[in-house]
Design a protein around this motif. Structure first.
Motif, PDB file in Angstrom:
ATOM      1  N   LYS A 600      39.228  37.885  29.162  1.00 51.71           N
ATOM      2  CA  LYS A 600      39.620  36.528  29.574  1.00 51.71           C
ATOM      3  C   LYS A 600      39.304  35.498  28.492  1.00 51.71           C
ATOM      4  O   LYS A 600      39.735  34.351  28.566  1.00 51.71           O
ATOM      5  CB  LYS A 600      38.923  36.151  30.886  1.00 51.71           C
ATOM      6  CG  LYS A 600      39.363  36.996  32.079  1.00 51.71           C
ATOM      7  CD  LYS A 600      38.629  36.591  33.342  1.00 51.71           C
ATOM      8  CE  LYS A 600      38.883  37.490  34.537  1.00 51.71           C
ATOM      9  NZ  LYS A 600      40.192  37.297  35.171  1.00 51.71           N
ATOM     10  N   SER A 696      43.744  34.784  28.144  1.00 48.23           N
ATOM     11  CA  SER A 696      43.520  36.216  27.967  1.00 48.23           C
ATOM     12  C   SER A 696      44.339  36.771  26.803  1.00 48.23           C
ATOM     13  O   SER A 696      45.419  36.264  26.496  1.00 48.23           O
ATOM     14  CB  SER A 696      43.926  36.931  29.254  1.00 48.23           C
ATOM     15  OG  SER A 696      45.209  36.478  29.672  1.00 48.23           O
ATOM     16  N   GLU A 701      45.691  40.192  31.381  1.00 42.20           N
ATOM     17  CA  GLU A 701      45.475  39.539  32.680  1.00 42.20           C
ATOM     18  C   GLU A 701      46.650  39.877  33.583  1.00 42.20           C
ATOM     19  O   GLU A 701      47.779  39.453  33.322  1.00 42.20           O
ATOM     20  CB  GLU A 701      45.365  38.023  32.506  1.00 42.20           C
ATOM     21  CG  GLU A 701      44.977  37.267  33.768  1.00 42.20           C
ATOM     22  CD  GLU A 701      43.530  37.505  34.191  1.00 42.20           C
ATOM     23  OE1 GLU A 701      43.290  38.495  34.918  1.00 42.20           O
ATOM     24  OE2 GLU A 701      42.653  36.718  33.776  1.00 42.20           O
TER      25      GLU A 701
END
Ligand code: 6GP
Length: 866
Positions: A600, A696, A701
């Motif tokens: 992230k 990300s 993600e």
């Protein structure tokens, strides 16, 4: 004396409330007073906010119960097809405000408690979050329950009643994350109904002996049994009577239970571990998973049997949704019930199973794909392991005789199950390998890749493959993610099964909580502007498009901006009250809130903050005065054992300490790490944001859902071309989103370059090198403590910070430039909200209902259901 007068409010109102015949007070007031006196056994004279919250909650619960009973009776009477959402996590947050909204009783209760001397906003703050989960997957489950009930769909949730919510995050003097237990049930939970009448016995360990009649049956006995006790949580729909159920299981030793032989009571401990640990890195322990899936299936089956339908019609009446792989053991468990208890033939059982289950994948990160050691499963669940082996051998048989598979896939095993070569002394797994060798001499790789069991020491069951093989349909949670599921982790299964089994349902969020509740002023402005009741657009979110023309109205823009400003002030007050820190409100608010994880890239964000700080320091005062003022917020928890993620938190906290104290720059840049991120904290942060970060590494993600919440509240998005960011940009227009960074197809090659042709950071990205050197040099203290974190960037750089840093900084500069043009920025903000209709979880849940579960809305009729 300055003391408060007792009782709070008007004594005569309290007295009237105690007399049920008094017509001068409202039903609400009477009901609250009644609960104070009876349920709580308290006197008005010493009632505090918490007591008043409890009494209000119990009173609201009475209302929910009426609807809940009618809904359940209606389902029983109509016996429609139902869907069950099995999820290890439900991040519900607080309930009272949501229940009031959905029941349409907000004003009545506000006035009711006011007449008793209380302020509803203060009472709402007394409720503890139900934090039965880690992050996105658990909050998604909560949004889907809200939407199912709001859409009048017969959907129940099944989960675990954890004694402890996700850990409470504390930050030490050094900036370290500390974990404290969250005993959320300590103060009693008014929102749950213990169902001591609904219990099941769940077996562990023991022996499973095959019956040698070729039926595939086995007798599983011995071991230990644990009691599963149901707790029901009512889930009200918005603006409808429909009130669905979330059933959570609690475990209890059976009487006469030998705790010593059950791992010295480790069962409870195991439940806690699985709850507090990050789903991605948690130690896997099958007991709680089994316990919960087995209890849920027993319950589903009992309800089905009450309808009197024959077992073969099971999939016509029941769809079971697996929220990621955590509930996958439900597949062998249903096989076990059907074969061993219902006496079905393997083929019939498999047909039922593969038409009942649906599997949603929520991550393609290889380290997050669940695998369970075969020896552990064999020990804890001998019969389930047998069945998994049998599925493997059936699987091998399909490879072996591919022409036997029917084209509609409904009878994947449409041949006698017991293969002539399969004798008792040849383990199915070995049989599988032999079959592979014999029939696919050239393609052994593929078959090894596809097996449900991964070779190695120990062998491991690949849960995602089991979930895929045992399900009717499989989906990802955003377009890019679903495509990646189909082209990477499940590619072989797509080749094998055909693409029609695989799909996409882009995630959604409930606009009730994530707009109306968290941003009441904006919601009111929208209703006023669209000249619609809230109900008319909160359930048909695409109506927000009606706001588009108002982006051109100067007065509307002023109202819009004023609300954002008040939301910033609300957040600043919250920070001051909870942390004692003064946050400036005349600045752009930049927010990144989510689980701490390398993919992230909170690290990229904090390195960007340091870069901004160093740049500000290097400017002459006159130049600096032109800079865009900015406050950066972080919040999020790291898995307790995730060392690098915890170091990132520590770095953020210590950078904040230095830059907030720097008089030269702190007018232009402030930084806060807000501890103990939760649903309730998100409800304060999201409406206050001007820009939020979803950055990300491309392709990592799956979707993201907070990105949707920010945009719905008129915050703009700074992100990579990943997950649902892409679809948000498609809706709101690329000119209203700030994109940067490499794209998914480039990632693999860049990683290869890092390993085989590394370029020193000084050369590749001097700006980043400077930032890293300042950290190493001790600008933020730490005495070298950050080196392991910095080394993940200097060596390998798996998450591509060195590749994306320059374009990230450029994107931040574009954000600053755009923000300086205030009027244009507000236009972007309005247009963004206006185009977010697609991301309502109502849309998503209807897709599941129609294209996956095949269920229909079952409205509760007016009047009493007989
Ligand atoms: C998360 C994904 O990381 C996130 O991108 C997505 O929005 C969310 O699920 C809802 O679909 N995954 C998890 O929380 C998880 O535990 C196994 O995945």
């Amino acid at each position: 004396s300055g003391k408060e007068k007792w009782p709070k409010g008007e004594e005569k109102v309290w007295r009237a409330g105690m007399r049920s015949v008094d017509k001068n007070i409202s039903d609400v007031t009477r009901s609250v007073v009644n609960h104070v006196q009876t349920s709580l056994a308290r006197q008005p004279y010493n009632l505090d906010d918490f007591g008043a919250y409890q009494a209000s909650a119990l009173s609201v619960r009475d209302n929910l119960l009426v609807n809940w009973n009618e809904t359940q009776m209606n389902y029983t009477r109509k016996a429609p097809k139902r869907a069950y959402y099995l999820s290890l996590e439900f991040l519900m947050g607080r309930t009272l405000d949501n229940a009031l909204l959905n029941l349409g009783l907000k004003d009545q209760y506000k006035d009711g408690v006011k007449s008793l001397g209380f302020n509803m906003e203060d009472l709402l703050e007394k409720e503890r979050d139900a934090a039965l989960g880690n992050g996105g997957l658990g909050r998604l489950a909560a949004c889907y329950l809200d939407s199912s009930a709001s859409q009048e769909l017969p959907v129940w949730g099944y989960g675990l009643r954890y004694k402890y919510g996700i850990f409470q995050q504390l930050i030490s003097q050094d900036g370290e994350q500390l974990e404290a237990p969250d005993p959320w049930l300590e103060n009693q939970n008014p929102w749950e109904l213990p169902r001591i009448d609904v219990t099941y016995q769940i077996r562990f360990y023991g022996n499973a002996d095959r019956v040698t009649d070729g039926s595939g049956r086995a007798i599983w006995q011995g071991g230990q049994e644990v009691l599963a006790i149901a707790y029901d949580v009512m889930i009200p729909g918005y603006g409808t009577k429909t009130t669905n159920n979330l059933r959570l299981w609690e475990s209890k030793p059976k009487r006469g239970f030998d705790l010593n032989s059950f791992n010295a009571g480790n069962y409870e401990g195991a439940v806690e571990v699985s709850n507090s640990a990050d789903a991605i890195t948690s130690v896997l322990y099958p007991n709680d998973h089994t316990f919960w899936t087995a209890a849920s299936l027993a319950d589903i089956l009992r309800r089905f049997k009450n309808t009197g339908k024959p077992i073969k019609e099971f999939p016509d009446y029941i769809a079971i949704q697996l929220n990621d792989t955590h509930p996958t053991l439900a597949i062998p468990e249903l096989m076990r019930i059907l074969i061993d208890e219902e006496d079905l033939h393997w083929n019939q059982a498999w047909h039922i199973v593969t038409n009942t289950f649906f599997y949603t994948n929520h991550t393609v990160l290889p380290e997050a794909l669940e695998k369970w050691p075969v020896p552990l499963l064999e020990h804890v669940l001998p019969r389930h392991m047998q069945i998994i082996y049998d599925i493997v051998s059936a699987q091998s048989y399909i490879f072996h005789r591919p022409k036997l598979i029917s084209s509609d896939r409904t009878c994947m095993v449409s041949f006698p199950y017991v293969h002539p070569e399969l004798t008792a002394d040849v383990a199915p797994f070995r049989f599988f390998l032999q079959a592979v060798e014999k029939k696919y001499p050239g393609d052994r790789d593929r078959l090894a890749r596809m097996s449900l069991i991964e070779e190695g020491a120990p062998k491991q069951v690949r849960m995602a493959f089991l979930a895929c093989v045992g399900s009717r349909k499989v989906n990802g949670v955003a377009e890019l993610h679903s495509e990646l599921v189909q082209t990477t982790i499940l590619k072989d299964f797509v080749d094998f099964d055909g693409i029609s089994k695989f799909g996409n349902v882009t995630n959604g969020i409930t606009p009730r909580r994530w707009l109306d509740q968290c941003n009441p002023e904006l919601s009111a402005l929208i209703s006023k502007t669209l000249q619609l009741s809230p109900g008319a657009w909160l359930k048909e979110l695409t109506k927000l498009e009606g706001l588009l023309p108002y982006a051109e109205s100067k007065t509307f823009r002023a109202e819009w901006a004023a609300i954002k400003q008040r939301n910033k002030e609300r957040l600043a007050r919250h920070v001051e009250v909870t942390l004692g820190l003064k946050v400036r409100t005349d600045a752009m608010y930049d927010v990144q809130i989510k689980r701490l994880h390398e993919y992230k890239r909170q690290t990229l964000n904090i390195l960007g903050v340091i870069h901004r700080y160093l740049t500000l320091k290097s400017l002459k005062p006159a130049e600096r005065a032109k800079a865009n003022r900015k406050v950066v917020f972080f919040a999020g928890k790291a898995a307790p054992a995730y060392y690098i993620a915890k170091l990132t938190i520590r770095l953020i906290v210590n950078v904040a300490r230095v830059i907030n104290a720097d008089p030269e720059t702190n007018e232009y840049l402030q930084l806060y790490f807000l501890p103990d991120y939760s649903v309730s904290l998100a409800e304060v942060l999201i409406p206050a944001s001007d820009i939020s970060q979803h950055i990300s590494t491309a392709g990592t993600e799956a979707s993201g859902t907070s990105n949707m919440k920010f945009c719905l509240n008129g915050g703009l998005l700074l992100g990579t071309v990943d997950g649902a960011n892409i679809e948000i940009a498609e809706e709101v227009g690329e000119s209203n989103v700030f994109f940067f960074g490499h794209l998914t197809p480039a990632v693999e090659d860049l990683r290869y370059q890092h390993v085989y042709h590394p370029v020193p950071i000084e050369q590749k990205c001097p700006a980043l090198a400077q930032v890293l050197n300042q950290i190493s040099g001790g600008l933020f203290g730490g005495d070298g403590v950050y080196e392991p974190l910095l080394n993940t960037i200097r060596q390998g750089d798996y998450y591509l910070l060195t590749d994306d840093f320059d374009s990230y900084i450029a994107a931040l500069a574009m954000v600053d430039e755009a923000y300086l043009d205030k009027e244009e920025w507000i236009k972007k903000s309005i247009k963004t909200t206006a185009k977010m209709g697609k991301f309502s979880s109502d849309r998503a849940i209807n897709e599941y209902a129609e294209s996956y579960w095949n269920i229909e809305a079952i409205p509760v009729p007016d009047g009493i259901v007989a």
